[in-house]
Motif scaffolding. Structure first.
Motif, short mmCIF file in Angstrom:
data_model
loop_
_atom_site.label_atom_id
_atom_site.label_comp_id
_atom_site.label_asym_id
_atom_site.label_seq_id
_atom_site.Cartn_x
_atom_site.Cartn_y
_atom_site.Cartn_z
N ARG A 171 42.16 39.08 52.33
CA ARG A 171 43.28 40.26 51.34
C ARG A 171 43.91 40.39 51.39
O ARG A 171 45.17 40.43 50.23
CB ARG A 171 42.31 41.53 52.30
CG ARG A 171 40.55 41.48 52.45
CD ARG A 171 40.94 42.86 52.71
NE ARG A 171 40.80 44.11 52.19
CZ ARG A 171 41.62 45.06 52.44
NH1 ARG A 171 40.48 45.85 53.47
NH2 ARG A 171 42.07 46.36 52.06
N SER A 172 44.72 39.22 52.39
CA SER A 172 46.24 39.14 52.32
C SER A 172 46.70 37.98 50.94
O SER A 172 47.69 38.02 50.29
CB SER A 172 47.00 38.42 54.01
OG SER A 172 46.47 39.18 54.72
N SER A 173 45.71 37.01 50.65
CA SER A 173 46.12 36.23 49.77
C SER A 173 45.96 36.47 48.39
O SER A 173 46.78 36.38 47.77
CB SER A 173 44.78 34.76 49.75
OG SER A 173 44.67 34.41 51.13
N ARG A 174 45.01 37.94 48.40
CA ARG A 174 45.18 38.35 46.58
C ARG A 174 46.75 39.16 46.68
O ARG A 174 47.12 39.02 46.05
CB ARG A 174 43.81 39.30 47.08
CG ARG A 174 43.73 40.34 46.22
CD ARG A 174 43.35 39.46 44.85
NE ARG A 174 42.26 38.85 44.39
CZ ARG A 174 41.42 38.08 44.28
NH1 ARG A 174 42.70 37.33 42.48
NH2 ARG A 174 40.54 38.20 44.20
N ARG A 175 46.94 39.84 48.04
CA ARG A 175 48.13 40.35 47.67
C ARG A 175 49.46 39.40 47.87
O ARG A 175 50.38 40.15 47.29
CB ARG A 175 48.42 41.66 48.87
CG ARG A 175 47.92 42.83 48.77
CD ARG A 175 47.42 42.86 50.09
NE ARG A 175 47.23 44.22 50.37
CZ ARG A 175 46.04 44.28 50.32
NH1 ARG A 175 45.15 43.29 50.06
NH2 ARG A 175 44.82 45.97 49.85
N LEU A 176 49.27 37.94 48.40
CA LEU A 176 50.66 37.21 47.77
C LEU A 176 50.41 36.29 47.24
O LEU A 176 51.29 35.63 46.94
CB LEU A 176 50.25 36.01 49.68
CG LEU A 176 50.97 36.76 50.38
CD1 LEU A 176 50.42 35.47 51.69
CD2 LEU A 176 52.26 37.66 51.08
N GLY A 177 49.67 36.57 45.89
CA GLY A 177 48.91 35.62 44.47
C GLY A 177 48.32 34.96 44.39
O GLY A 177 47.38 34.50 43.63
N GLY A 178 47.07 34.81 45.43
CA GLY A 178 45.82 34.33 45.57
C GLY A 178 44.79 35.10 43.65
O GLY A 178 45.12 36.03 43.65
N LYS A 179 44.27 33.97 43.32
CA LYS A 179 44.10 34.26 42.03
C LYS A 179 42.43 33.90 42.07
O LYS A 179 41.41 34.75 42.27
CB LYS A 179 44.19 34.12 40.71
CG LYS A 179 46.11 34.23 40.46
CD LYS A 179 45.44 33.93 39.22
CE LYS A 179 47.65 34.81 38.54
NZ LYS A 179 48.12 34.29 37.75
N ASP A 180 41.67 32.91 42.85
CA ASP A 180 41.24 32.24 42.60
C ASP A 180 40.66 31.40 44.50
O ASP A 180 40.84 31.13 45.13
CB ASP A 180 40.34 31.47 42.18
CG ASP A 180 38.77 30.97 41.88
OD1 ASP A 180 37.80 31.04 42.42
OD2 ASP A 180 38.26 29.64 41.93
N ILE A 181 39.84 33.53 45.30
CA ILE A 181 39.84 33.05 46.64
C ILE A 181 38.49 32.96 47.25
O ILE A 181 37.03 33.62 46.39
CB ILE A 181 40.84 34.17 47.48
CG1 ILE A 181 42.03 34.43 46.37
CG2 ILE A 181 40.74 33.88 48.56
CD1 ILE A 181 42.86 35.54 46.62
N LYS A 182 38.25 32.47 47.71
CA LYS A 182 36.43 32.08 48.13
C LYS A 182 36.67 32.23 50.03
O LYS A 182 37.10 31.28 50.35
CB LYS A 182 36.36 30.96 47.65
CG LYS A 182 35.41 30.33 45.70
CD LYS A 182 35.38 29.45 45.66
CE LYS A 182 34.29 29.38 44.42
NZ LYS A 182 36.12 29.97 43.21
N VAL A 183 35.62 33.18 50.63
CA VAL A 183 35.12 32.78 51.59
C VAL A 183 34.43 31.92 51.95
O VAL A 183 33.14 32.65 51.31
CB VAL A 183 35.44 34.41 52.33
CG1 VAL A 183 34.55 34.31 53.26
CG2 VAL A 183 36.75 35.60 51.89
#
Length: 432
Positions: free
Chosen positions: A254-266
């Motif tokens: 969720r932090s990655s999303r706020r820092l500009g991540g667009k394609d985020i996979k867990v």
């Protein structure tokens, strides 16, 4: 069937399922009644008897009380116990005048606490009103420990954190920032009557796979979150892989999303029912368009000329209990950043091994489970050491150390609140 043992107070505690499920045994029914009556300040202070951070817990607790809630069995959905705690904290009046009074004349005993996290702060909260002089050593320039560095601000605002910590520090705690402890011998030489180690599990686990070295774009989860909290990281690549599926992994994605991540996979090794992350944390992540891929085991990092290109994973098929698996194929997933959130370890290199403090096979100090005292008298440690930093009820567990340091002033009977203050005459009204 054995007869009911009504002499054991646990019998009565277990009658209230949610209260018993709470590790701090917070009086859930009573504080919800107070909220229903509009007595938010009273509800807050009642919460504070069992844990000193109601506003923080109301936003971050793992909510073990809610699966135990009776409404879950009747209606299929529990009472929102955790969020009601936040309601009490957000709507309360001023509580400064309701805090325990600090005696001007001290009792002559000095306590050192290592780390300004929830455990050390709770020890200070309990011992300052009894006349102890408490000194907290903190390596960072602000208090809070992993509450501040590892829980993202969008979940736990700085205002809430600082307010609740401030209630404790305002008691007159001697807190020394920018003071990392590098030797237990040096602390012992300070002549303190007791030492409490509240530094927890500050080291994230590594993932030793081919390709790990030679790049700065593979991060340890808790270190990465700390870098965000202290302003050292403000952006991330568009393609991010999170390895691990615990609550820390949810904070990372969720932090990655706020820092500009667009394609985020867990990336998860096992099926969803075996995840460590809470169901609501998974839901929050998926609402933010984070993909959670199951049955993928990391095989190697793909790094070219110091640049992360992605990772190769083995695709797995598990048995019903997810104990045995077989490889069904491999897959490459591109990434600009990889974040490892696969757990945490204790790190005590600063505790010399010739001080009479025994260590177990995990290289963790051995402590008494009731008093949390180590094998060296006068040295206490928070317990358990391998739990998640957001579990602030560990602060309440630290009270066993406080009670052992001052057993007469902090008896363990359920009628006592923080620092032995009783609330027998009712609860304070809002702002009164």
């Amino acid at each position: 069937m054995k007869p009911t043992d009504v002499q054991n107070p646990d019998y009565y505690h277990k009658v209230v399922d949610c209260q018993w499920a709470c590790p701090a045994h917070t009086n859930v029914p009573e504080y919800i009644r107070l909220i229903a009556q509009g007595e938010y300040t009273g509800a807050y202070m009642l919460n504070r008897e069992s844990n000193v951070f109601p506003g923080i817990l109301g936003r971050t607790c793992d909510r073990p009380c809610e699966p135990a809630c009776r409404r879950e069995r009747l209606d299929g959905k529990p009472v929102a116990i955790c969020r009601l705690k936040r309601v009490a904290a957000d709507l309360r009046g001023d509580v400064a005048h309701l805090m325990p009074k600090i005696p001007e004349k001290k009792n002559g005993k000095r306590i050192a606490c290592i780390g300004a996290g929830p455990a050390s702060l709770t020890v200070a909260n309990d011992l300052m009103p009894l006349g102890y002089q408490v000194t907290i050593f903190e390596k960072q320039n602000r208090p809070g420990g992993l509450m501040r560095s590892n829980i993202p601000a969008f979940r736990l605002p700085d205002r809430v954190l600082s307010e609740e910590i401030g209630l404790i520090l305002d008691m007159g705690v001697d807190i020394r920032f920018n003071t990392p402890i590098e030797s237990m011998k040096e602390v012992l030489a300070g002549g303190y009557d007791a030492i409490f180690v509240g530094s927890g599990a500050p080291r994230g686990k590594e993932l030793d796979l081919p390709g790990r070295a030679g790049t700065e774009r593979i991060h340890i989860g808790i270190d990465w979150l700390e870098s965000i909290a202290f302003g050292h990281i403000s952006s991330v690549g568009e393609r991010v892989l999170i390895i691990g599926v615990g609550n820390t992994a949810m904070d990372c994605c969720r932090s990655s999303r706020r820092l500009g991540g667009k394609d985020i996979k867990v990336m998860a090794r096992r099926p969803r029912q075996f995840f460590k992350a809470s169901a609501w944390e998974l839901e929050d992540a998926e609402e933010e368009q984070v993909d959670i891929l199951i049955n993928h085991a990391p095989k190697r990092f793909i790094v070219e000329n110091g640049v992360v290109k992605g990772m190769e994973f083995e695709q797995l098929a598990w048995d019903a209990e997810a104990k045995r698996s077989e490889i069904t194929g491999t897959v490459f997933l591109p990434a600009d950043d990889v974040i490892l959130a696969i757990g945490q370890e204790n790190a005590f290199p600063w505790i010399e091994r010739d001080l009479g403090i025994e260590f177990d096979k995990w290289d963790t100090p051995v402590v008494d489970p009731k008093t949390f005292q180590s094998t060296r008298p006068g040295v206490f440690l928070r317990w358990r050491l391998r739990l998640r930093p957001e579990e602030h009820y560990l602060g309440r567990r630290a009270r066993a150390s406080s009670r052992h340091i001052d057993s007469q002033s902090l008896p363990g009977d359920p009628g006592y609140g923080q620092a032995g203050i009783r609330h027998e005459s009712g609860h304070p009204k809002n702002g009164n």
